[in-house]
Design a protein around this motif. Structure first.
Motif, PDB file in Angstrom:
ATOM      1  N   ASP A  80      96.939 -37.300   2.024  1.00  0.00           N
ATOM      2  CA  ASP A  80      97.988 -38.256   2.354  1.00  0.00           C
ATOM      3  C   ASP A  80      98.097 -38.475   3.852  1.00  0.00           C
ATOM      4  O   ASP A  80      99.156 -38.292   4.470  1.00  0.00           O
ATOM      5  CB  ASP A  80      99.343 -37.852   1.771  1.00  0.00           C
ATOM      6  CG  ASP A  80     100.158 -39.079   1.373  1.00  0.00           C
ATOM      7  OD1 ASP A  80     100.069 -40.088   2.093  1.00  0.00           O
ATOM      8  OD2 ASP A  80     100.851 -39.029   0.353  1.00  0.00           O
ATOM      9  N   VAL A  81      96.970 -38.880   4.429  1.00  0.00           N
ATOM     10  CA  VAL A  81      96.939 -39.300   5.830  1.00  0.00           C
ATOM     11  C   VAL A  81      96.353 -40.708   5.868  1.00  0.00           C
ATOM     12  O   VAL A  81      95.591 -41.098   4.984  1.00  0.00           O
ATOM     13  CB  VAL A  81      96.095 -38.345   6.704  1.00  0.00           C
ATOM     14  CG1 VAL A  81      96.695 -36.959   6.712  1.00  0.00           C
ATOM     15  CG2 VAL A  81      94.652 -38.296   6.228  1.00  0.00           C
ATOM     16  N   LEU A 127     101.396 -27.376   2.873  1.00  0.00           N
ATOM     17  CA  LEU A 127     102.755 -27.381   2.321  1.00  0.00           C
ATOM     18  C   LEU A 127     103.358 -25.979   2.320  1.00  0.00           C
ATOM     19  O   LEU A 127     104.549 -25.803   2.608  1.00  0.00           O
ATOM     20  CB  LEU A 127     102.730 -27.952   0.902  1.00  0.00           C
ATOM     21  CG  LEU A 127     102.552 -29.470   0.787  1.00  0.00           C
ATOM     22  CD1 LEU A 127     102.326 -29.880  -0.671  1.00  0.00           C
ATOM     23  CD2 LEU A 127     103.752 -30.208   1.367  1.00  0.00           C
ATOM     24  N   ARG A 128     102.532 -24.975   2.024  1.00  0.00           N
ATOM     25  CA  ARG A 128     103.037 -23.595   2.057  1.00  0.00           C
ATOM     26  C   ARG A 128     103.468 -23.216   3.463  1.00  0.00           C
ATOM     27  O   ARG A 128     104.526 -22.613   3.669  1.00  0.00           O
ATOM     28  CB  ARG A 128     101.950 -22.634   1.567  1.00  0.00           C
ATOM     29  CG  ARG A 128     101.745 -22.619   0.062  1.00  0.00           C
ATOM     30  CD  ARG A 128     100.509 -21.789  -0.278  1.00  0.00           C
ATOM     31  NE  ARG A 128     100.319 -21.671  -1.716  1.00  0.00           N
ATOM     32  CZ  ARG A 128      99.181 -21.299  -2.280  1.00  0.00           C
ATOM     33  NH1 ARG A 128      98.125 -21.015  -1.514  1.00  0.00           N
ATOM     34  NH2 ARG A 128      99.071 -21.201  -3.589  1.00  0.00           N
ATOM     35  N   ARG A 129     102.645 -23.584   4.443  1.00  0.00           N
ATOM     36  CA  ARG A 129     102.966 -23.245   5.826  1.00  0.00           C
ATOM     37  C   ARG A 129     104.240 -23.975   6.271  1.00  0.00           C
ATOM     38  O   ARG A 129     105.101 -23.407   6.949  1.00  0.00           O
ATOM     39  CB  ARG A 129     101.781 -23.602   6.728  1.00  0.00           C
ATOM     40  CG  ARG A 129     101.922 -23.155   8.178  1.00  0.00           C
ATOM     41  CD  ARG A 129     100.636 -23.436   8.934  1.00  0.00           C
ATOM     42  NE  ARG A 129      99.575 -22.571   8.478  1.00  0.00           N
ATOM     43  CZ  ARG A 129      99.306 -21.365   9.016  1.00  0.00           C
ATOM     44  NH1 ARG A 129     100.050 -20.919  10.026  1.00  0.00           N
ATOM     45  NH2 ARG A 129      98.329 -20.626   8.565  1.00  0.00           N
ATOM     46  N   ALA A 130     104.355 -25.252   5.863  1.00  0.00           N
ATOM     47  CA  ALA A 130     105.547 -26.015   6.219  1.00  0.00           C
ATOM     48  C   ALA A 130     106.790 -25.444   5.547  1.00  0.00           C
ATOM     49  O   ALA A 130     107.863 -25.358   6.167  1.00  0.00           O
ATOM     50  CB  ALA A 130     105.359 -27.482   5.814  1.00  0.00           C
ATOM     51  N   ALA A 131     106.641 -25.018   4.296  1.00  0.00           N
ATOM     52  CA  ALA A 131     107.792 -24.445   3.581  1.00  0.00           C
ATOM     53  C   ALA A 131     108.296 -23.193   4.284  1.00  0.00           C
ATOM     54  O   ALA A 131     109.513 -22.969   4.398  1.00  0.00           O
ATOM     55  CB  ALA A 131     107.389 -24.121   2.141  1.00  0.00           C
ATOM     56  N   ALA A 132     107.348 -22.387   4.790  1.00  0.00           N
ATOM     57  CA  ALA A 132     107.748 -21.172   5.492  1.00  0.00           C
ATOM     58  C   ALA A 132     108.459 -21.510   6.792  1.00  0.00           C
ATOM     59  O   ALA A 132     109.485 -20.896   7.141  1.00  0.00           O
ATOM     60  CB  ALA A 132     106.523 -20.311   5.763  1.00  0.00           C
ATOM     61  N   ILE A 143     103.920 -34.672   1.435  1.00  0.00           N
ATOM     62  CA  ILE A 143     103.189 -35.170   2.603  1.00  0.00           C
ATOM     63  C   ILE A 143     103.058 -36.665   2.452  1.00  0.00           C
ATOM     64  O   ILE A 143     102.600 -37.164   1.413  1.00  0.00           O
ATOM     65  CB  ILE A 143     101.792 -34.525   2.730  1.00  0.00           C
ATOM     66  CG1 ILE A 143     101.884 -33.007   2.844  1.00  0.00           C
ATOM     67  CG2 ILE A 143     101.070 -35.096   3.950  1.00  0.00           C
ATOM     68  CD1 ILE A 143     100.534 -32.316   2.971  1.00  0.00           C
ATOM     69  N   ARG A 144     103.472 -37.380   3.477  1.00  0.00           N
ATOM     70  CA  ARG A 144     103.358 -38.837   3.505  1.00  0.00           C
ATOM     71  C   ARG A 144     102.892 -39.252   4.887  1.00  0.00           C
ATOM     72  O   ARG A 144     103.512 -38.902   5.890  1.00  0.00           O
ATOM     73  CB  ARG A 144     104.699 -39.510   3.185  1.00  0.00           C
ATOM     74  CG  ARG A 144     105.121 -39.403   1.719  1.00  0.00           C
ATOM     75  CD  ARG A 144     104.228 -40.257   0.815  1.00  0.00           C
ATOM     76  NE  ARG A 144     104.648 -40.192  -0.577  1.00  0.00           N
ATOM     77  CZ  ARG A 144     104.150 -39.344  -1.466  1.00  0.00           C
ATOM     78  NH1 ARG A 144     103.234 -38.468  -1.078  1.00  0.00           N
ATOM     79  NH2 ARG A 144     104.561 -39.356  -2.720  1.00  0.00           N
ATOM     80  N   ASN A 145     101.765 -39.975   4.916  1.00  0.00           N
ATOM     81  CA  ASN A 145     101.217 -40.484   6.182  1.00  0.00           C
ATOM     82  C   ASN A 145     101.049 -39.382   7.216  1.00  0.00           C
ATOM     83  O   ASN A 145     101.346 -39.565   8.408  1.00  0.00           O
ATOM     84  CB  ASN A 145     102.089 -41.604   6.744  1.00  0.00           C
ATOM     85  CG  ASN A 145     102.031 -42.848   5.893  1.00  0.00           C
ATOM     86  OD1 ASN A 145     100.956 -43.230   5.412  1.00  0.00           O
ATOM     87  ND2 ASN A 145     103.175 -43.470   5.677  1.00  0.00           N
ATOM     88  N   GLY A 146     100.587 -38.226   6.756  1.00  0.00           N
ATOM     89  CA  GLY A 146     100.283 -37.139   7.670  1.00  0.00           C
ATOM     90  C   GLY A 146     101.475 -36.334   8.130  1.00  0.00           C
ATOM     91  O   GLY A 146     101.352 -35.531   9.060  1.00  0.00           O
ATOM     92  N   VAL A 147     102.616 -36.500   7.483  1.00  0.00           N
ATOM     93  CA  VAL A 147     103.832 -35.774   7.855  1.00  0.00           C
ATOM     94  C   VAL A 147     104.390 -35.081   6.611  1.00  0.00           C
ATOM     95  O   VAL A 147     104.574 -35.721   5.568  1.00  0.00           O
ATOM     96  CB  VAL A 147     104.894 -36.713   8.451  1.00  0.00           C
ATOM     97  CG1 VAL A 147     106.171 -35.941   8.778  1.00  0.00           C
ATOM     98  CG2 VAL A 147     104.354 -37.402   9.709  1.00  0.00           C
ATOM     99  N   VAL A 148     104.676 -33.765   6.744  1.00  0.00           N
ATOM    100  CA  VAL A 148     105.359 -33.046   5.672  1.00  0.00           C
ATOM    101  C   VAL A 148     106.838 -33.380   5.767  1.00  0.00           C
ATOM    102  O   VAL A 148     107.464 -33.176   6.805  1.00  0.00           O
ATOM    103  CB  VAL A 148     105.139 -31.527   5.786  1.00  0.00           C
ATOM    104  CG1 VAL A 148     105.886 -30.806   4.663  1.00  0.00           C
ATOM    105  CG2 VAL A 148     103.653 -31.194   5.731  1.00  0.00           C
ATOM    106  N   THR A 149     107.378 -33.904   4.694  1.00  0.00           N
ATOM    107  CA  THR A 149     108.756 -34.392   4.713  1.00  0.00           C
ATOM    108  C   THR A 149     109.596 -33.653   3.684  1.00  0.00           C
ATOM    109  O   THR A 149     109.181 -33.478   2.532  1.00  0.00           O
ATOM    110  CB  THR A 149     108.792 -35.902   4.413  1.00  0.00           C
ATOM    111  OG1 THR A 149     107.938 -36.577   5.342  1.00  0.00           O
ATOM    112  CG2 THR A 149     110.205 -36.443   4.527  1.00  0.00           C
ATOM    113  N   ALA A 150     110.783 -33.218   4.139  1.00  0.00           N
ATOM    114  CA  ALA A 150     111.736 -32.559   3.234  1.00  0.00           C
ATOM    115  C   ALA A 150     112.684 -33.593   2.659  1.00  0.00           C
ATOM    116  O   ALA A 150     112.784 -34.730   3.141  1.00  0.00           O
ATOM    117  CB  ALA A 150     112.511 -31.488   3.991  1.00  0.00           C
ATOM    118  N   ALA A 151     113.420 -33.172   1.626  1.00  0.00           N
ATOM    119  CA  ALA A 151     114.329 -34.093   0.932  1.00  0.00           C
ATOM    120  C   ALA A 151     115.367 -34.685   1.872  1.00  0.00           C
ATOM    121  O   ALA A 151     115.772 -35.832   1.731  1.00  0.00           O
ATOM    122  CB  ALA A 151     115.009 -33.364  -0.221  1.00  0.00           C
TER     123      ALA A 151
END
Length: 728
Positions: A80-81, A127-132, A143-151
């Protein structure tokens, strides 16, 4: 010369300098220690930079078929980039995993799916790294357009999640891949990434590639394939400026010059004496020669029921023989390579479709370890199977070692047509039995083709030099599609594997599949005519495969097959339609085709006016690219079927130019109408070859409908057409 600076420039020119690793540059042939080549690791295939750009390392290469665009779509969608943030490095043995030869329509089916699994694993790891870091549950992140996005809208660019070991992971087979409904670019008609630069003349083909300080080399070819070098007169080229060296290694003879023109003139002007050699068979008796060639062994590719007994008892028997001429690849851009040999290490820039295999061959030829050879892929202007690019690479490597400086070898037209490996002559005997009720009860076929399925084709330069290049007899997968896709109660298909073949063979687009499908589908048409069945109906009657049936029905609708009119066979110019079907190798891509042809009964001239193609390769990655592939298959194969045949005397190939080996011209290209059957939930198969297989029999069937005569010998030249018409 500053070696560090110049080697950096060489790597930049070859597309091998990347931004995501710090690579040692002082040895162009030394793999980067930090970069794994393992096809089992994510970082074997992918790297993410801190700015979010993604580098893909693909062992599969784009041979001009648009694969680069499709692979970019696969990775961009799975990670998703944006596609413009994805760069692909292809076929560099120091940087890319060995994914096997780019052939057989496997680049998407195998290579693309390896990349998809690697990207899916990378996606989950990021996603695991971002979640941590965000202290969120991974299930709430996207992940959307190269960015991990939270709710809640909080986001982290994927580049901020990258550390040196972030993607040093084993590829997880169970890593969740996107659902087909979630794809944003896969399945969409993305314009090919390479076309703008090719149209504008900015694209660097292998034939355009240069390095500083290189010399130009040409190989002086023997007068016959088995001739040996007796002597040469160095003084015969003394008047040519810029001559640097004459290189002789046994029967390998090359010239090196400061300019390409001087090298060309020297190769033409050098006085050389060769021994006489004339052991090729008489071409006018080629099929007698094929039948008389010793059989090494037989391969029974299918056996069902008791075909021999049923055939013997059948009240109606049919028998036909089909032959398929020797073809050359006929690459419009002759093969080229650049090599440099320094400190016992070789770097070769090449348009080879198998750089990892070529690396092994060049290492064996020069008695080096594989680690001391680096092959870097640069796209060539034309490749339809294993043509002359590997041989040009061997020429360049031998001359570079002798010169101690970079050498560019550009083949000429006579090199390409005369010395590239050929598609071997193929002969098939067909038999069938029809029972008293008019049902097709038994089918037998016998195929005569060279033995061998070696990975490596002998390198011409190595053979002349008396050096080992690991090569053996290797005609390609010539047994594929000898077995038939139809439900017939008694079937035996046998391949007689021959000890030798007249000219050095190699795989050429759709090897075996093209020749075998030509015989199978044409013979089925003969059976249909003998029992008064429509060519479409007899196929549907004997097909159990639901996808195959659906494809044929869609083809019939696309082409309005059932609405065709009875042709007027008495006119001077007659028209007809023919139909053909294949399930490629009986395990993948389905293709059906209808050909519309015109035949001039007085001249024998045959023109293909229109081709209808129904195509099912499962999930489609890029519909536009797939259409390109199908159109290319039709155009090239029409050329092969109507015009192409290698000619030779008792010493060597004589069809050394476009006059003696004609190909299809632009005014002769048929209109092509395509129905793509997309199945997003299915695995993707290949589209680079399968359509080729149905072209010859569709044309032959159309000629029969128009004239009532069968064409069983490729190519369908006016001379052959007239001969068959007059004999009818």
């Amino acid at each position: 010369m500053n070696e560090m600076i110049n080697r950096r420039k060489l790597l930049q020119a070859g597309g091998a300098l990347i931004v995501t690793f710090s690579l040692p540059m002082a040895r162009a042939a030394t793999p980067a220690a930090e970069k794994t080549l393992s096809p089992a690791r994510v970082d074997g295939f992918l790297a993410v930079a801190h700015d979010g750009t993604v580098t893909v390392y693909s062992g599969k290469v784009d041979l001009g078929t648009g694969v680069r665009t499709a692979l970019t779509q696969i990775v961009a969608d799975e990670l998703d980039v944006p596609m413009n943030q994805v760069t692909i490095i292809e076929g560099d043995t120091a940087l890319t995993p060995d994914q096997g030869t780019t052939s057989g329509s496997f680049s998407i089916q195998n290579g693309g799916m390896q990349l998809r699994r690697a990207a899916a694993t990378a996606r989950r790891a990021l996603l695991r790294r971002a979640a941590a870091q965000m202290d969120r549950d991974i299930s709430t992140l996207l992940i959307r357009n190269g960015v991990v996005t939270a709710a809640g809208g909080e986001g982290l660019p994927i580049g901020s999640l990258v550390e040196p070991t972030a993607l040093a992971l084993d590829i997880e087979k169970d890593a969740p891949q996107k659902a087909p409904g979630d794809y944003t670019v896969v399945g969409k008609p993305v314009r090919r990434l390479d076309i703008p630069d090719k149209v504008d003349g900015r694209f660097t083909f292998m034939q355009d590639f240069t390095v500083p300080g290189m010399l130009h080399g040409r190989v002086v070819r023997p007068s016959g394939f088995g001739a040996t070098l007796v002597s040469y007169d160095e003084s015969s080229i003394a008047d040519i400026p810029g001559i640097v060296k004459i290189v002789r290694i046994s029967n390998f003879l090359g010239v090196l010059a400061k300019s390409e023109w001087s090298a060309i003139k020297a190769a033409e002007q050098l006085k050389v004496t060769w021994s006489s050699w004339s052991d090729l068979p008489d071409q006018s008796k080629i099929w007698e020669h094929v039948r008389n060639t010793p059989v090494v062994h037989d391969d029974v590719t299918s056996r069902l029921g008791s075909s021999r007994a049923v055939l013997g008892a059948a009240p109606r028997k049919l028998r036909s023989t089909y032959d398929f001429a020797i073809h050359t690849h006929g690459s419009i851009g002759p093969s080229c390579a650049v090599a440099t040999f320094t400190d016992g290490k070789l770097t070769c820039w090449t348009a080879s479709q198998a750089t990892h295999d070529l690396r092994k061959q060049l290492a064996a030829m020069l008695a080096l370890s594989d680690a001391d050879v680096r092959c870097v892929y640069v796209e060539g202007a034309g490749c339809y199977g294993r043509n002359g690019h590997e041989d040009a690479a061997a020429d360049a490597a031998l001359l570079a070692r002798a010169a101690g400086t970079p050498v560019r070898v550009q083949w000429m037209r006579a090199d390409e047509h005369g010395w590239d490996p050929k598609g071997p002559p193929t002969l098939l005997d067909m038999r069938a039995g029809v029972d008293p009720q008019g049902n097709l009860a038994a089918w037998e076929s016998e195929l005569f083709v060279p033995d061998g399925s070696a990975t490596f084709v002998p390198l011409t330069g190595a053979e002349l030099a008396g050096l080992n290049s690991l090569g053996k007899l290797s005609p390609g997968g010539v047994l594929n599609d000898l077995s038939i896709p139809y439900d017939i109660p008694n079937v035996t298909t046998t391949a007689h594997r021959l000890q030798s073949t007249p000219l050095r063979p190699a795989w050429i687009r759709s090897p075996g599949r093209l020749q075998n499908t030509f015989a199978n589908e044409s013979f089925l048409d003969e059976i249909a005519a003998s029992i008064g069945a429509d060519p479409l109906d007899i196929r549907l009657q004997h097909l159990e495969d639901a996808r195959g049936k659906e494809l044929l029905e869609r083809l019939a609708k696309l082409s309005k097959w059932r609405e065709r009119r009875e042709p007027d066979r008495n006119a001077e110019v007659v028209t007809g339609r023919g139909l053909a079907y294949v399930k490629y190798e009986l395990v993948r891509t389905y293709v059906g085709a209808v050909a519309d042809v015109e035949i001039n009964r007085k001249t024998g001239a045959l023109a293909v006016k229109r081709f209808y193609v129904a195509h099912d390769c499962g999930q489609i990655i890029n519909p536009d690219g797939l259409r390109n592939q199908i159109e290319g298959c039709v155009v090239q194969t029409v050329s092969r079927i109507l015009k192409e045949e290698v000619t030779f005397d008792r010493s060597m190939v004589t069809s050394l130019d476009w006059a003696s080996y004609p190909i299809l011209t632009f005014p002769e290209i048929p209109e092509i109408v395509i129905d793509l059957i997309d199945r997003p939930q299915e695995v993707p198969w290949g589209g680079g070859e399968p359509t080729c297989a149905v072209v010859p029999s569709a044309i032959a069937g159309a000629v029969f409908e128009a004239t009532g005569v069968r064409l069983r010998s490729v190519p369908f030249t006016p001379r052959k057409v007239l001969a068959v018409l007059r004999a009818s």
